[in-house]
Design a protein around this motif. Sequence first.
Motif, PDB file in Angstrom:
ATOM      1  N   ARG A 183       0.597  -1.158  -0.130  1.00 49.81           N
ATOM      2  CA  ARG A 183       0.256   0.374  -0.457  1.00 49.81           C
ATOM      3  C   ARG A 183       0.943   1.238  -0.116  1.00 49.81           C
ATOM      4  O   ARG A 183       0.254   2.366  -0.874  1.00 49.81           O
ATOM      5  CB  ARG A 183      -0.902  -0.083   1.050  1.00 49.81           C
ATOM      6  CG  ARG A 183      -1.645  -0.962   1.126  1.00 49.81           C
ATOM      7  CD  ARG A 183      -2.560  -1.503   2.637  1.00 49.81           C
ATOM      8  NE  ARG A 183      -3.333  -0.177   2.974  1.00 49.81           N
ATOM      9  CZ  ARG A 183      -3.931   0.260   4.220  1.00 49.81           C
ATOM     10  NH1 ARG A 183      -3.788  -0.983   4.748  1.00 49.81           N
ATOM     11  NH2 ARG A 183      -4.828   1.568   4.069  1.00 49.81           N
ATOM     12  N   LEU A 184       1.955   1.436   0.898  1.00 47.95           N
ATOM     13  CA  LEU A 184       2.983   2.316   0.885  1.00 47.95           C
ATOM     14  C   LEU A 184       3.211   1.984  -0.743  1.00 47.95           C
ATOM     15  O   LEU A 184       3.552   4.037  -0.763  1.00 47.95           O
ATOM     16  CB  LEU A 184       4.079   2.443   2.204  1.00 47.95           C
ATOM     17  CG  LEU A 184       4.707   2.979   1.791  1.00 47.95           C
ATOM     18  CD1 LEU A 184       4.342   4.150   1.968  1.00 47.95           C
ATOM     19  CD2 LEU A 184       5.703   2.794   3.111  1.00 47.95           C
ATOM     20  N   LEU A 185       4.033   1.779  -1.600  1.00 48.10           N
ATOM     21  CA  LEU A 185       4.878   1.853  -2.807  1.00 48.10           C
ATOM     22  C   LEU A 185       2.788   2.159  -3.393  1.00 48.10           C
ATOM     23  O   LEU A 185       3.569   3.119  -4.559  1.00 48.10           O
ATOM     24  CB  LEU A 185       4.875   0.257  -3.269  1.00 48.10           C
ATOM     25  CG  LEU A 185       5.545   0.534  -4.326  1.00 48.10           C
ATOM     26  CD1 LEU A 185       6.851   1.194  -5.171  1.00 48.10           C
ATOM     27  CD2 LEU A 185       5.984  -1.150  -4.236  1.00 48.10           C
ATOM     28  N   SER A 186       1.816   2.006  -3.548  1.00 48.88           N
ATOM     29  CA  SER A 186       1.167   2.091  -4.226  1.00 48.88           C
ATOM     30  C   SER A 186       1.110   3.641  -4.129  1.00 48.88           C
ATOM     31  O   SER A 186       0.258   4.153  -5.511  1.00 48.88           O
ATOM     32  CB  SER A 186      -0.217   1.227  -4.156  1.00 48.88           C
ATOM     33  OG  SER A 186      -1.088   1.890  -4.636  1.00 48.88           O
ATOM     34  N   TYR A 187       0.685   4.165  -2.957  1.00 49.62           N
ATOM     35  CA  TYR A 187       0.228   5.552  -2.425  1.00 49.62           C
ATOM     36  C   TYR A 187       1.813   5.933  -3.448  1.00 49.62           C
ATOM     37  O   TYR A 187       1.413   7.050  -3.730  1.00 49.62           O
ATOM     38  CB  TYR A 187       0.408   5.718  -0.818  1.00 49.62           C
ATOM     39  CG  TYR A 187       0.040   7.025  -0.220  1.00 49.62           C
ATOM     40  CD1 TYR A 187      -1.481   7.608  -0.635  1.00 49.62           C
ATOM     41  CD2 TYR A 187       1.162   7.842  -0.345  1.00 49.62           C
ATOM     42  CE1 TYR A 187      -1.473   8.689  -0.686  1.00 49.62           C
ATOM     43  CE2 TYR A 187       0.641   8.719  -0.196  1.00 49.62           C
ATOM     44  CZ  TYR A 187      -0.750   9.742  -0.159  1.00 49.62           C
ATOM     45  OH  TYR A 187      -0.638  11.092   0.042  1.00 49.62           O
ATOM     46  N   PHE A 188       3.025   6.022  -2.902  1.00 47.39           N
ATOM     47  CA  PHE A 188       4.024   6.476  -3.359  1.00 47.39           C
ATOM     48  C   PHE A 188       4.385   7.071  -5.484  1.00 47.39           C
ATOM     49  O   PHE A 188       4.314   7.876  -5.822  1.00 47.39           O
ATOM     50  CB  PHE A 188       5.350   5.754  -3.498  1.00 47.39           C
ATOM     51  CG  PHE A 188       5.692   6.900  -1.481  1.00 47.39           C
ATOM     52  CD1 PHE A 188       5.699   7.846  -1.423  1.00 47.39           C
ATOM     53  CD2 PHE A 188       6.009   5.872  -0.720  1.00 47.39           C
ATOM     54  CE1 PHE A 188       6.109   8.880   0.202  1.00 47.39           C
ATOM     55  CE2 PHE A 188       6.559   6.234   0.196  1.00 47.39           C
ATOM     56  CZ  PHE A 188       6.463   7.370   0.320  1.00 47.39           C
ATOM     57  N   THR A 189       3.983   5.686  -5.377  1.00 50.03           N
ATOM     58  CA  THR A 189       3.506   5.805  -6.916  1.00 50.03           C
ATOM     59  C   THR A 189       2.217   6.890  -7.219  1.00 50.03           C
ATOM     60  O   THR A 189       2.482   7.416  -9.120  1.00 50.03           O
ATOM     61  CB  THR A 189       3.054   4.208  -7.783  1.00 50.03           C
ATOM     62  OG1 THR A 189       4.373   3.714  -6.820  1.00 50.03           O
ATOM     63  CG2 THR A 189       3.011   4.199  -8.587  1.00 50.03           C
ATOM     64  N   ASN A 190       1.871   6.547  -7.265  1.00 54.45           N
ATOM     65  CA  ASN A 190       0.294   7.570  -7.274  1.00 54.45           C
ATOM     66  C   ASN A 190       0.404   9.207  -7.157  1.00 54.45           C
ATOM     67  O   ASN A 190      -0.238   9.829  -7.231  1.00 54.45           O
ATOM     68  CB  ASN A 190      -1.342   7.256  -6.260  1.00 54.45           C
ATOM     69  CG  ASN A 190      -1.850   6.134  -7.122  1.00 54.45           C
ATOM     70  OD1 ASN A 190      -1.381   5.294  -7.941  1.00 54.45           O
ATOM     71  ND2 ASN A 190      -2.250   4.585  -5.715  1.00 54.45           N
ATOM     72  N   LEU A 191       1.278   9.185  -6.272  1.00 54.10           N
ATOM     73  CA  LEU A 191       1.811  10.770  -5.711  1.00 54.10           C
ATOM     74  C   LEU A 191       2.358  11.035  -6.294  1.00 54.10           C
ATOM     75  O   LEU A 191       2.361  12.029  -6.639  1.00 54.10           O
ATOM     76  CB  LEU A 191       2.362  10.770  -4.073  1.00 54.10           C
ATOM     77  CG  LEU A 191       2.552  10.959  -3.664  1.00 54.10           C
ATOM     78  CD1 LEU A 191       0.866  12.871  -2.898  1.00 54.10           C
ATOM     79  CD2 LEU A 191       3.492  11.337  -1.898  1.00 54.10           C
ATOM     80  N   VAL A 192       2.986  10.663  -7.106  1.00 47.74           N
ATOM     81  CA  VAL A 192       4.024  11.341  -7.460  1.00 47.74           C
ATOM     82  C   VAL A 192       3.565  11.579  -9.056  1.00 47.74           C
ATOM     83  O   VAL A 192       4.501  12.704 -10.227  1.00 47.74           O
ATOM     84  CB  VAL A 192       5.513   9.791  -8.735  1.00 47.74           C
ATOM     85  CG1 VAL A 192       5.995  10.694  -9.810  1.00 47.74           C
ATOM     86  CG2 VAL A 192       6.554  10.063  -7.224  1.00 47.74           C
ATOM     87  N   GLN A 193       2.592  10.677  -9.415  1.00 45.83           N
ATOM     88  CA  GLN A 193       1.814  10.774 -10.723  1.00 45.83           C
ATOM     89  C   GLN A 193       0.638  12.248 -10.231  1.00 45.83           C
ATOM     90  O   GLN A 193      -0.014  12.866 -11.153  1.00 45.83           O
ATOM     91  CB  GLN A 193       0.962  10.050 -11.320  1.00 45.83           C
ATOM     92  CG  GLN A 193       1.743   8.847 -11.325  1.00 45.83           C
ATOM     93  CD  GLN A 193       0.812   7.644 -12.336  1.00 45.83           C
ATOM     94  OE1 GLN A 193      -0.360   7.529 -12.118  1.00 45.83           O
ATOM     95  NE2 GLN A 193       2.174   6.440 -11.607  1.00 45.83           N
ATOM     96  N   GLY A 194       0.564  12.935  -9.278  1.00 42.83           N
ATOM     97  CA  GLY A 194      -0.405  13.643  -8.635  1.00 42.83           C
ATOM     98  C   GLY A 194      -1.550  13.564  -8.858  1.00 42.83           C
ATOM     99  O   GLY A 194      -2.608  14.195  -7.794  1.00 42.83           O
ATOM    100  N   ASP A 195      -1.501  11.952  -7.867  1.00 47.46           N
ATOM    101  CA  ASP A 195      -3.034  11.531  -7.557  1.00 47.46           C
ATOM    102  C   ASP A 195      -3.160  11.697  -5.931  1.00 47.46           C
ATOM    103  O   ASP A 195      -2.121  10.688  -5.097  1.00 47.46           O
ATOM    104  CB  ASP A 195      -3.064  10.370  -7.952  1.00 47.46           C
ATOM    105  CG  ASP A 195      -4.680   9.679  -7.548  1.00 47.46           C
ATOM    106  OD1 ASP A 195      -5.091  10.653  -7.343  1.00 47.46           O
ATOM    107  OD2 ASP A 195      -5.015   8.547  -7.928  1.00 47.46           O
TER     108      ASP A 195
END
Length: 322
Positions: free
Chosen positions: A65-77
């Motif tokens: 979940r942490l990796l998924s959140y950072f992935t989305n965060l980099v995309q502005g989500d």
Amino acid sequence: MARFILMRLMHSIPLLIAIIALILLMLQLIPGDPVQAMVGDYPVSPAFREAITKQYHLDDPFPTRLLSYFTNLVQGDFGYSYQFQRPVLDLILTHAPRTILLTVTGFAFAIPVGILIGLISGTTPNRRTDHLVTTASLLVYAIPSFWLGQILVLGLSVKLGWFPTQGMQPMISRAQGFDWFLERVHYIALPALAFAVHEGTRFARIMRASVIDTLSQGYIMTARAKGLSRSSIIRKHVLRNSSLPLVTIAGYAFGTALGGAVLLETVFAWPGLGLLFVQAVRMRDNMTVVAVVIFAAIAIILINLIVDVLYALLDPRIRSRA
């Protein structure tokens, strides 16, 4: 100077990542049912629970979940707020300008008043004026900002009716131009006053101590020996050199306040990030909580960077090392 700023920004990235990971871990450890918190007191069917669990990956391991959140965060989500039925980024962009407006207005009064009071007190140490100003500053600073806000509401709003008790604007308004501006000033006056009084007294105490220390330096004695007037010494030497500690404290306080003046915004129902944070915590809207923390962390990092640059501008010795 450009290299110095770039290095500071690069050093801030690991700090920001650690803050996000820590807040996500803390939210993960909080007891309770996040699905039930989303729907309130209504019963939750097994099918709905399963759908929400899959949609928000609530059953995934924390590292995933942490990796998924950072992935989305980099995309502005920043995620989606189920409680507010809006993207979290929209919530931040809506509430942040209101907090910035309150913070800037409060500091616009707090900093000049704090400098003036501290300068008067510091240049008259152990005299009647100094004792009076120091005692008054300590008494006012000891008053909690939320309690001061409640007193202002009871006195100036409820009793005298001079100001509205809460909110940011009237429910119905047809005002335009300068009248529209006066309406907003009418609403921001009390929260900004409560904020400015609390911060201004702290700045005054810091400025007083810095002025007393500056006046004891050798170059001040040299300036006096050269025959410079008292006003010239204060304006050219004391004021500038005494402002360095104030810049540090004011920068930190400003960055923290940009993350949301939680207590004041709650007292005055000011629709900023502080009130949004309280509402999100109560409803266990984790995505919104994390987004507000991220905004506050970025604000503090950027303000600290600005403080370092101001230090270099005020003190040539720092500029030469940068």
